[in-house]
Structure formats: structure tokens, C-alpha cells
Design a protein around this motif. Structure first.
Motif, PDB file in Angstrom:
ATOM      1  N   ILE A  51      28.191  57.502 -39.887  1.00 10.70           N
ATOM      2  CA  ILE A  51      28.020  57.259 -41.327  1.00 10.70           C
ATOM      3  C   ILE A  51      27.556  55.822 -41.578  1.00 10.70           C
ATOM      4  O   ILE A  51      26.664  55.579 -42.410  1.00 10.70           O
ATOM      5  CB  ILE A  51      29.321  57.560 -42.099  1.00 10.70           C
ATOM      6  CG1 ILE A  51      29.621  59.057 -42.056  1.00 10.70           C
ATOM      7  CG2 ILE A  51      29.203  57.081 -43.549  1.00 10.70           C
ATOM      8  CD1 ILE A  51      28.536  59.941 -42.682  1.00 10.70           C
ATOM      9  N   LEU A  52      28.116  54.852 -40.876  1.00  8.28           N
ATOM     10  CA  LEU A  52      27.659  53.473 -41.058  1.00  8.28           C
ATOM     11  C   LEU A  52      26.204  53.320 -40.608  1.00  8.28           C
ATOM     12  O   LEU A  52      25.437  52.563 -41.218  1.00  8.28           O
ATOM     13  CB  LEU A  52      28.561  52.504 -40.308  1.00  8.28           C
ATOM     14  CG  LEU A  52      29.995  52.367 -40.840  1.00  8.28           C
ATOM     15  CD1 LEU A  52      30.754  51.291 -40.069  1.00  8.28           C
ATOM     16  CD2 LEU A  52      30.020  52.066 -42.340  1.00  8.28           C
ATOM     17  N   LYS A  53      25.809  54.032 -39.564  1.00  9.67           N
ATOM     18  CA  LYS A  53      24.404  54.003 -39.146  1.00  9.67           C
ATOM     19  C   LYS A  53      23.515  54.631 -40.234  1.00  9.67           C
ATOM     20  O   LYS A  53      22.434  54.118 -40.541  1.00  9.67           O
ATOM     21  CB  LYS A  53      24.208  54.750 -37.832  1.00  9.67           C
ATOM     22  CG  LYS A  53      22.751  54.726 -37.333  1.00  9.67           C
ATOM     23  CD  LYS A  53      22.587  55.481 -36.041  1.00  9.67           C
ATOM     24  CE  LYS A  53      21.145  55.360 -35.522  1.00  9.67           C
ATOM     25  NZ  LYS A  53      20.130  55.833 -36.480  1.00  9.67           N
ATOM     26  N   MET A  54      23.979  55.733 -40.810  1.00  5.46           N
ATOM     27  CA  MET A  54      23.233  56.377 -41.887  1.00  5.46           C
ATOM     28  C   MET A  54      23.027  55.425 -43.058  1.00  5.46           C
ATOM     29  O   MET A  54      21.930  55.329 -43.622  1.00  5.46           O
ATOM     30  CB  MET A  54      23.974  57.630 -42.361  1.00  5.46           C
ATOM     31  CG  MET A  54      23.302  58.384 -43.507  1.00  5.46           C
ATOM     32  SD  MET A  54      24.451  59.493 -44.355  1.00  5.46           S
ATOM     33  CE  MET A  54      25.332  58.342 -45.425  1.00  5.46           C
ATOM     34  N   LEU A  55      24.075  54.689 -43.429  1.00  7.11           N
ATOM     35  CA  LEU A  55      23.964  53.744 -44.533  1.00  7.11           C
ATOM     36  C   LEU A  55      22.989  52.615 -44.188  1.00  7.11           C
ATOM     37  O   LEU A  55      22.147  52.234 -45.018  1.00  7.11           O
ATOM     38  CB  LEU A  55      25.341  53.177 -44.881  1.00  7.11           C
ATOM     39  CG  LEU A  55      26.348  54.181 -45.457  1.00  7.11           C
ATOM     40  CD1 LEU A  55      27.713  53.533 -45.619  1.00  7.11           C
ATOM     41  CD2 LEU A  55      25.868  54.749 -46.790  1.00  7.11           C
ATOM     42  N   LYS A  56      23.097  52.096 -42.980  1.00  6.67           N
ATOM     43  CA  LYS A  56      22.178  51.043 -42.555  1.00  6.67           C
ATOM     44  C   LYS A  56      20.738  51.534 -42.591  1.00  6.67           C
ATOM     45  O   LYS A  56      19.835  50.816 -43.055  1.00  6.67           O
ATOM     46  CB  LYS A  56      22.531  50.582 -41.141  1.00  6.67           C
ATOM     47  CG  LYS A  56      21.608  49.513 -40.587  1.00  6.67           C
ATOM     48  CD  LYS A  56      21.984  49.122 -39.163  1.00  6.67           C
ATOM     49  CE  LYS A  56      21.009  48.100 -38.598  1.00  6.67           C
ATOM     50  NZ  LYS A  56      21.350  47.728 -37.188  1.00  6.67           N
ATOM     51  N   ASP A  57      20.497  52.752 -42.115  1.00  5.57           N
ATOM     52  CA  ASP A  57      19.149  53.314 -42.097  1.00  5.57           C
ATOM     53  C   ASP A  57      18.592  53.541 -43.504  1.00  5.57           C
ATOM     54  O   ASP A  57      17.375  53.684 -43.679  1.00  5.57           O
ATOM     55  CB  ASP A  57      19.130  54.642 -41.330  1.00  5.57           C
ATOM     56  CG  ASP A  57      19.360  54.455 -39.833  1.00  5.57           C
ATOM     57  OD1 ASP A  57      19.247  53.319 -39.349  1.00  5.57           O
ATOM     58  OD2 ASP A  57      19.666  55.461 -39.160  1.00  5.57           O
ATOM     59  N   ASN A  58      19.494  53.574 -44.496  1.00  5.47           N
ATOM     60  CA  ASN A  58      19.073  53.790 -45.878  1.00  5.47           C
ATOM     61  C   ASN A  58      19.246  52.537 -46.734  1.00  5.47           C
ATOM     62  O   ASN A  58      19.467  52.616 -47.943  1.00  5.47           O
ATOM     63  CB  ASN A  58      19.843  54.973 -46.474  1.00  5.47           C
ATOM     64  CG  ASN A  58      19.343  56.309 -45.964  1.00  5.47           C
ATOM     65  OD1 ASN A  58      18.328  56.822 -46.445  1.00  5.47           O
ATOM     66  ND2 ASN A  58      20.019  56.875 -44.971  1.00  5.47           N
ATOM     67  N   ALA A  59      19.110  51.376 -46.078  1.00  5.40           N
ATOM     68  CA  ALA A  59      19.000  50.077 -46.758  1.00  5.40           C
ATOM     69  C   ALA A  59      20.276  49.620 -47.455  1.00  5.40           C
ATOM     70  O   ALA A  59      20.218  48.846 -48.415  1.00  5.40           O
ATOM     71  CB  ALA A  59      17.841  50.105 -47.763  1.00  5.40           C
ATOM     72  N   PHE A  60      21.444  50.060 -46.965  1.00  4.02           N
ATOM     73  CA  PHE A  60      22.707  49.483 -47.424  1.00  4.02           C
ATOM     74  C   PHE A  60      22.971  48.246 -46.568  1.00  4.02           C
ATOM     75  O   PHE A  60      23.001  48.331 -45.335  1.00  4.02           O
ATOM     76  CB  PHE A  60      23.856  50.473 -47.259  1.00  4.02           C
ATOM     77  CG  PHE A  60      23.891  51.576 -48.279  1.00  4.02           C
ATOM     78  CD1 PHE A  60      24.784  51.523 -49.342  1.00  4.02           C
ATOM     79  CD2 PHE A  60      23.036  52.661 -48.181  1.00  4.02           C
ATOM     80  CE1 PHE A  60      24.834  52.543 -50.281  1.00  4.02           C
ATOM     81  CE2 PHE A  60      23.076  53.685 -49.107  1.00  4.02           C
ATOM     82  CZ  PHE A  60      23.970  53.627 -50.167  1.00  4.02           C
ATOM     83  N   LEU A  61      23.169  47.114 -47.205  1.00 10.80           N
ATOM     84  CA  LEU A  61      23.434  45.882 -46.470  1.00 10.80           C
ATOM     85  C   LEU A  61      24.912  45.807 -46.087  1.00 10.80           C
ATOM     86  O   LEU A  61      25.785  46.228 -46.869  1.00 10.80           O
ATOM     87  CB  LEU A  61      23.064  44.669 -47.327  1.00 10.80           C
ATOM     88  CG  LEU A  61      21.585  44.589 -47.753  1.00 10.80           C
ATOM     89  CD1 LEU A  61      21.367  43.369 -48.641  1.00 10.80           C
ATOM     90  CD2 LEU A  61      20.661  44.566 -46.544  1.00 10.80           C
ATOM     91  N   PRO A  62      25.218  45.276 -44.907  1.00 13.33           N
ATOM     92  CA  PRO A  62      26.615  45.207 -44.448  1.00 13.33           C
ATOM     93  C   PRO A  62      27.552  44.539 -45.443  1.00 13.33           C
ATOM     94  O   PRO A  62      28.709  44.954 -45.592  1.00 13.33           O
ATOM     95  CB  PRO A  62      26.508  44.402 -43.142  1.00 13.33           C
ATOM     96  CG  PRO A  62      25.118  44.646 -42.660  1.00 13.33           C
ATOM     97  CD  PRO A  62      24.271  44.749 -43.892  1.00 13.33           C
ATOM     98  N   GLU A  63      27.072  43.501 -46.129  1.00 16.68           N
ATOM     99  CA  GLU A  63      27.938  42.784 -47.071  1.00 16.68           C
ATOM    100  C   GLU A  63      28.268  43.610 -48.315  1.00 16.68           C
ATOM    101  O   GLU A  63      29.167  43.243 -49.090  1.00 16.68           O
ATOM    102  CB  GLU A  63      27.292  41.451 -47.493  1.00 16.68           C
ATOM    103  CG  GLU A  63      25.935  41.587 -48.156  1.00 16.68           C
ATOM    104  CD  GLU A  63      24.773  41.440 -47.187  1.00 16.68           C
ATOM    105  OE1 GLU A  63      23.708  40.963 -47.612  1.00 16.68           O
ATOM    106  OE2 GLU A  63      24.949  41.789 -45.996  1.00 16.68           O
ATOM    107  N   ASN A  64      27.565  44.716 -48.515  1.00 14.90           N
ATOM    108  CA  ASN A  64      27.820  45.580 -49.668  1.00 14.90           C
ATOM    109  C   ASN A  64      28.551  46.860 -49.286  1.00 14.90           C
ATOM    110  O   ASN A  64      28.630  47.797 -50.079  1.00 14.90           O
ATOM    111  CB  ASN A  64      26.511  45.927 -50.376  1.00 14.90           C
ATOM    112  CG  ASN A  64      25.852  44.705 -50.990  1.00 14.90           C
ATOM    113  OD1 ASN A  64      26.543  43.802 -51.462  1.00 14.90           O
ATOM    114  ND2 ASN A  64      24.535  44.663 -50.983  1.00 14.90           N
TER     115      ASN A  64
END
Length: 296
Positions: A51-64
Motif C-alpha cells: 500500500i505504501l508503494k501504491m501511494l508513492k507510485d501515485n504521487a503521495f509524498l512521504p511527509e503527507n
């Protein structure tokens, strides 16, 4: 000439929003429950990875991204994270919430469930790391379960803050077990999330008149309310079925209807225990069916 340039810049500033929309996420992954709670272990750590990889791949920044895992995901920590997410939310923001943990039915103290179904005497709840499996277990009385009424108030408040330009997607891979599959499931071989037994508390009643809260966001749960939420074994690893399906199916810019169609295809491709059935459940307000989720 300078006056003309100034007027052009002013026009551009009026046409463009003052701040760009931010993609925010709250993720909760609880698999390593303390033995004192009575809950069996789950494969939520594997869900966290995909899920964290999915978020990263969809332009969610770690700080958010707010991420709580295992024993740090207590009742207070989850509520504090919801408070933080609500305080940070701004007009136009795009918010993703994901629960990967146990879920359970619990005595409905305000009677709102019965307004929809007179035979329904339970709320649905997610189970934090410091919530026990039964009333009286090690002196526990249910105070750490987080019921759907509480979550709904947070989510309605979020949709009010982000407005029509924003979007909120809530993914719940933590469903309670339903009542039609109570016949023996061996938790060592058929890993499921939840319990066949509701958390039954003494009914105290609510001082407030019950009311039905509207759902103003896109909500997806791992199974129908009469089904059991089994984990799936994929390439030798176990995952929550909805978490795995989301990681395979979701991409920013798709509509809610397109997402459910993609989830349906992925669900059909995943193995299930013999004789068992599981279909995800979704609720999409009519006005949001064709709205792009996390679009530009």
C-alpha cells in the motif's frame, strides 16, 4: 507596459487557486496484536509494503502520509492521527484512508443502526492494538474499539473541509465476520480478519436521539456484511484481499466506478478457501460515481 504585465499577473492569480491540492493519507496496519488482547496475528505488515508503494507510485509524498503499525496503533494514536489529518485538510485536498487490521461488531449504544434495520443491534468497529476480543477480557470493557459512528463524524468533517474539489477515499480491510459463515474455520489455515462473535457490552443507552449520518465519501470494505474477510495467499505470502486488490487496481485519475470494476477483476483472480465466497462492498454517493479520484 508595466501596467499591462501587472494586470495579466493579477488575472492569472485570480484564475489559479492560492494553494495546490495536497494528497494526504492515513494508513493503519495492525497484525502483531499483543497476546493479552486475544486476537490472532494478521499479515498486515505485507499490506503495508504494497500500500505504501501504491501511494508513492501515485504521487503521495512521504511527509503527507501518516502511517501507524502494530502496537503503536493504539486507540489514542489512531484518534490523534485522525485529528491531525482533519486539522491539516484544506480545500481541494485529496485524502486516502486505509485500515488493515481486525474488525468486530459491537453493541450499538445509540440505536442508530436500528433506524436502518430494526434487527441490527450492533455498530461496526475497527480494533486497535489495545482493544481486547471480548467484554471482560483482562478487565476490558470496549473503550478502545473505534466504532463506525466516530469514524463517520471524522470523515464527514473532512469532506466539509476539502469541499467539492477534494476527494476522500476510505478503504477498510478490517471487516467483521458475518453471520452466515459461523461453521468452523480453522484460524491456522483459513486466516480471517475479525471474529465470529460480536463484542457484547451492557446496553446503557445514549443521551442523544439517534440519527443516520450521511456518507459523503467513497467507501470500500473487504467483504459483504454476511461474508468472512479471508486473507489471500499470493506467491507464498499472505495479504489482506482488499489491500492486495487495491495495490493492483488503483491509480490516480480513475473514477470510483472504474475503481470498483478493477477491484472486481482482481478479486476474481485471487484464490479462496474451498467453498468460501468473498466480494468487496462499496458505497459511492451518486454525485461521486463519475468523479475522478485523485485527479490532477
Amino acid at each position: 507596459m508595466k501596467r499591462t504585465i501587472c494586470l495579466i499577473l493579477l488575472a492569472i492569480s485570480l484564475l489559479c487557486p492560492a494553494t495546490a491540492a495536497t494528497r494526504r493519507a492515513l494508513t493503519v496496519f495492525i497484525g502483531d496484536y499483543p497476546e493479552s488482547t486475544g486476537w490472532n496475528k494478521l499479515a498486515s505488515a505485507n499490506d503495508r509494503t504494497i500500500i505504501l508503494k501504491m501511494l508513492k507510485d501515485n504521487a503521495f509524498l512521504p511527509e503527507n502520509i501518516i502511517c501507524l503499525q502494530d502496537r503503536e496503533a493504539t486507540h489514542d494514536a489512531i484518534v490523534n492521527a485522525l485529528d491531525r489529518l482533519l486539522s491539516l485538510a484544506e480545500t481541494g485536498d485529496q485524502i486516502y484512508v486505509h485500515f488493515s487490521c481486525h474488525g468486530q461488531q459491537i453493541t450499538d449504544q445509540d440505536g442508530d443502526e436500528a433506524l436502518i434495520n430494526p434487527r441490527d443491534i450492533y455498530d461496526e468497529a475497527i480494533v486497535p492494538a489495545d482493544a481486547c476480543i471480548a467484554y471482560g477480557w483482562n478487565g476490558y470493557k470496549g473503550e478502545n474499539h473505534i466504532i463506525d459512528d466516530v469514524l463517520n463524524r471524522y470523515f464527514n468533517a473532512m469532506t466539509s473541509k476539502i469541499g467539492k474539489r477534494g476527494c476522500l477515499l476510505v478503504v477498510n480491510d478490517a471487516c467483521h465476520s458475518g453471520g452466515l459463515e459461523r461453521q468452523g474455520a480453522d484460524s491456522d489455515t483459513l486466516h480471517f480478519r475479525g471474529t465470529f462473535d460480536a463484542f457484547v457490552q451492557p446496553f446503557e443507552g445514549s443521551p442523544e436521539k439517534p440519527g443516520i449520518q450521511p456518507v459523503t465519501w467513497v467507501s470500500i470494505s473487504a467483504c459483504k456484511d454476511f461474508q468472512t474477510n479471508f486473507e489471500a495467499s499470493i506467491d507464498g505470502k499472505r495479504y489482506g484481499r482488499l489491500s492486495y486488490a487495491m495495490a493492483r487496481s488503483f491509480h490516480a485519475g480513475m473514477t470510483a466506478v472504474q475503481l470498483t470494476e478493477a477491484l472486481t477483476r482482481t478479486y476474481k483472480s485471487m484464490p479462496l478457501p474451498t467453498g468460501k465466497a468473498q466480494t468487496f462492498a462499496s458505497f459511492i454517493p451518486e454525485k461521486l460515481k463519475n468523479k475522478k479520484l485523485f485527479g490532477q
